[in-house]
Every structure is written in structure tokens, then in C-alpha cells.
Design an enzyme around this catalytic site. Structure first.
Site, short mmCIF file in Angstrom:
data_model
loop_
_atom_site.label_atom_id
_atom_site.label_comp_id
_atom_site.label_asym_id
_atom_site.label_seq_id
_atom_site.Cartn_x
_atom_site.Cartn_y
_atom_site.Cartn_z
CB ILE A 117 42.90 102.70 31.38
CG1 ILE A 117 42.17 102.46 32.71
CG2 ILE A 117 42.51 101.63 30.36
CD1 ILE A 117 40.66 102.58 32.63
CB CYS A 157 39.75 110.02 25.98
SG CYS A 157 38.61 109.48 24.69
N PRO A 158 38.35 110.50 28.78
CG PRO A 158 38.77 112.54 29.83
CD PRO A 158 39.46 111.42 29.11
CB SER A 174 36.70 105.62 26.95
OG SER A 174 36.09 105.89 25.70
NE ARG A 175 32.20 107.12 31.78
CZ ARG A 175 32.90 106.24 32.47
NH1 ARG A 175 33.36 105.15 31.87
NH2 ARG A 175 33.15 106.44 33.75
CG ASP A 178 32.95 96.96 28.35
OD1 ASP A 178 32.32 95.88 28.37
OD2 ASP A 178 33.19 97.61 29.38
CD GLU A 185 26.90 101.88 29.10
OE1 GLU A 185 27.87 101.72 28.35
OE2 GLU A 185 27.01 102.14 30.32
CG HIS A 218 29.75 99.70 31.28
ND1 HIS A 218 29.30 100.99 31.11
CD2 HIS A 218 30.90 99.81 32.00
CE1 HIS A 218 30.14 101.84 31.70
NE2 HIS A 218 31.13 101.14 32.24
#
Length: 316
Positions: A159, A206-207, A234-235, A259, A264, A283
Site C-alpha cells: 500500500i 504500517c502494521p 493503517s490501524r 479511516d 471499532e 474503516h
């Protein structure tokens, strides 16, 4: 062979996709959503479990000893106790890189909304502001060009690479920050702190790890330009939401587009819910129809390969 799908509604909103593709592998039971209290009961004697975000814990695996395979409608697998699955000889397979272009597209949709103000101008026109304008061209809201702006891409996986390429097409100066040094990288590589200081737009791909959790905090934001924009697709936990909300409300930076959130669905008390100059989407960056169809094809292919003795995208 029994196959259970635990949260099919995370894959479809208007039944535009169907789980029928799994019927060729066995008897399918499909549930829209599954709560933790019902997970073991619904899995029952099923050998194949397919899910997106339902947690499959040690306790669930012990209660459902017939599980042989867990297939994920997702890239992330933190909802699965993969270590215990390995001990139980349960194969776990995820779906990698299915959403690259959709998330890259969504990233720039957010950036362009801030820079070009399409939504604001559309609302102004519908409210009659252009009708009453003395000039043929009505532009009370300042817009900006992306050309020559510095785009810092944090995380240079599939991505991140796609986002960098789009930024380059807009004539932006692209810089990156990544854990591993890529070969033949066409962009300058900087530390996270340098990226924060140089960027007009800093975007996170990034993770989530112990190192990246909360990396967008008051210290990092204090290094940024007051005109800078933060993007996170990402997260959610990459961002310290309280610190970001305070920065936005005090106009320390120009804005943020997110996002993903730490919790969530969004909590009512989320500090970013009413933060100034903050755009939040639910999301949904990954959810283009073509993207979800690609994901469904990958999950079906993973299961077929497993049953043929050659599992693909295996993570344990």
C-alpha cells in the site's frame, strides 16, 4: 465436511456477494455476525471456520476440537491465537494484499477532499451561494495544489508503494520511512522524526506493533508544520487519539483524515468524534466491491489449496 462462516455481513452490505462459492467444498452454515458468547456453539463440529474479526481463542479451540482450518477474510490475524492453533495442528490462512489499490485510492480521496474542498464547494452551490455571487467564479474557501508538496509515507509495503507512486504522479516530493531498507528505492528514506518535520502530508501504512502503537503522539505532532495533514488508513492504535484531538482543537496542525480508530465501531466518547478539521470514515477504505470480490476469491482459493494439500497464505 462442515464449513461455518461466522461474520459474513462484514463482506457484503446489499447481498452483492454470495457465500455460495464455498458450497462446492462442503455443507455451509452462514451467520451475519457472531458474538463471543455464541462462537463455540456456532462452530460446533465444523472442521472449517471462516471469519473476519471473530476471535478464535484457546478456549474456543478447546471447545471445538474438530476445527482443522481457519480461513480469514482479512490480512490481519490478531483475532486468532495462532500459537495455540499451531499446537493443535490447525492451519490458519489469511488474505494478503487484496486491498492495495482501494486503500491507496481512499488515501488520496481524503487528501483531495482537504486540498480541493469538493464537498464544501458542492454544499455551498446547493445552498445557493453561487447563485448570489456577483462573480462568475466563486472561491471563498482556499484550496491548494499537491504539486511540490512533500508526502511522507510511513510504511513501504504494497500500500505504501502504491501511495508513493500516486503522490509522484501528482508531482509531489515523496519521502519514506520503513523498517527494512528496500532495494532500488526511488525515494529518500528518513527517520520518522525527519518525516514529521519535512512533511506537508504524512500518511501511515504500517502494521500495528509494540513499536508503532501510539507513534502519532504529542511529541511527533510537535515536530510537524502547522500546515501539515495527517492521514491514517493503517490501524487505529497507531494514533494516540487524545493527543491528536488536542492538537487539532488547538490548531497545532491543519487537519487529520482517519479511516481507522483504536476501538471499532467508534465509541461515543472517542476524543476525535468532534475534533476540529478531522475527517473520519468508518474503516471503509478496503470495501470497494471489486476489492471484496478479490478477497472472496482469495479466501476460496486458500481453502481449495488447503483441501488439495497445498495451503496458500499460511501463517502458522
Amino acid at each position: 465436511m462442515e464449513i461455518v462462516i461466522l461474520d459474513w455481513k462484514t463482506m457484503t452490505c446489499e447481498n452483492e456477494l454470495s457465500p455460495e462459492c464455498f458450497e462446492k467444498f462442503g455443507e455451509v452454515r452462514c451467520y451475519d455476525f457472531t458474538s463471543p458468547e455464541l462462537t463455540a456453539e456456532r462452530i460446533g463440529r465444523s472442521e472449517i471456520v471462516l471469519c473476519n474479526k471473530v476471535r478464535i481463542t484457546k478456549d474456543i479451540m478447546d471447545k471445538c476440537p474438530d476445527i482443522k482450518y481457519i480461513g480469514l477474510f482479512a490480512t490481519g490475524y490478531n483475532n486468532i491465537d495462532t500459537g495455540y492453533a499451531r499446537e493443535k495442528n490447525i492451519t490458519v490462512c489469511n488474505a494478503g494484499e487484496y486491498s492495495t489499490m482501494a486503500v491507496a485510492q481512499h488515501t488520496f480521496a481524503m487528501i483531495l477532499e482537504i486540498y480541493s474542498k469538493i464537498g464544501i464547494y458542492n454544499n455551498a452551490v446547493k445552498d445557493g451561494e453561487w447563485i448570489s455571487s456577483p462573480s462568475f467564479s466563486y472561491f471563498p474557501y482556499t484550496t491548494s495544489e499537491l504539486y511540490n508538496k512533500t508526502l511522507a509515507v510511513i510504511g513501504y509495503g504494497s500500500i505504501g508503494k502504491a501511495v508513493a507512486k500516486i503522490g509522484e504522479a501528482f508531482g509531489m516530493k515523496v519521502i519514506i520511512n520503513t523498517r527494512t531498507l528496500p532495494e532500488d528505492c526511488p525515494y529518500e528514506i528518513h527517520t520518522l522524526e525527519e518525516c514529521a518535520e519535512l512533511a506537508d502530508i504524512i500518511t501511515f501504512h504500517c502494521p500495528l506493533t509494540d513499536k508503532t502503537k501510539g507513534m502519532v503522539n504529542s511529541d511527533l505532532i510537535s515536530r510537524m508544520k502547522k500546515t501539515a495533514l495527517i492521514i491514517n488508513t493503517s490501524r487505529g492504535a497507531v494514533v494516540n487519539e487524545k493527543d491528536l484531538a488536542e492538537a487539532l482543537n488547538n490548531h497545532r496542525i491543519a487537519g487529520a483524515c482517519l479511516d481507522v480508530l483504536e476501538y471499532e465501531p467508534m465509541l461515543r466518547e472517542c476524543p476525535l468524534r468532534n475534533a476540529e478539521n478531522c475527517i473520519i470514515t468508518p474503516h471503509s477504505a478496503w470495501s470497494a466491491l471489486e476489492t471484496r470480490q478479490r478477497l472472496l476469491d482469495i479466501v476460496s482459493g486458500n481453502l481449495e489449496n488447503y483441501l488439495n494439500g497445498n495451503p496458500s497464505n499460511k501463517i502458522n
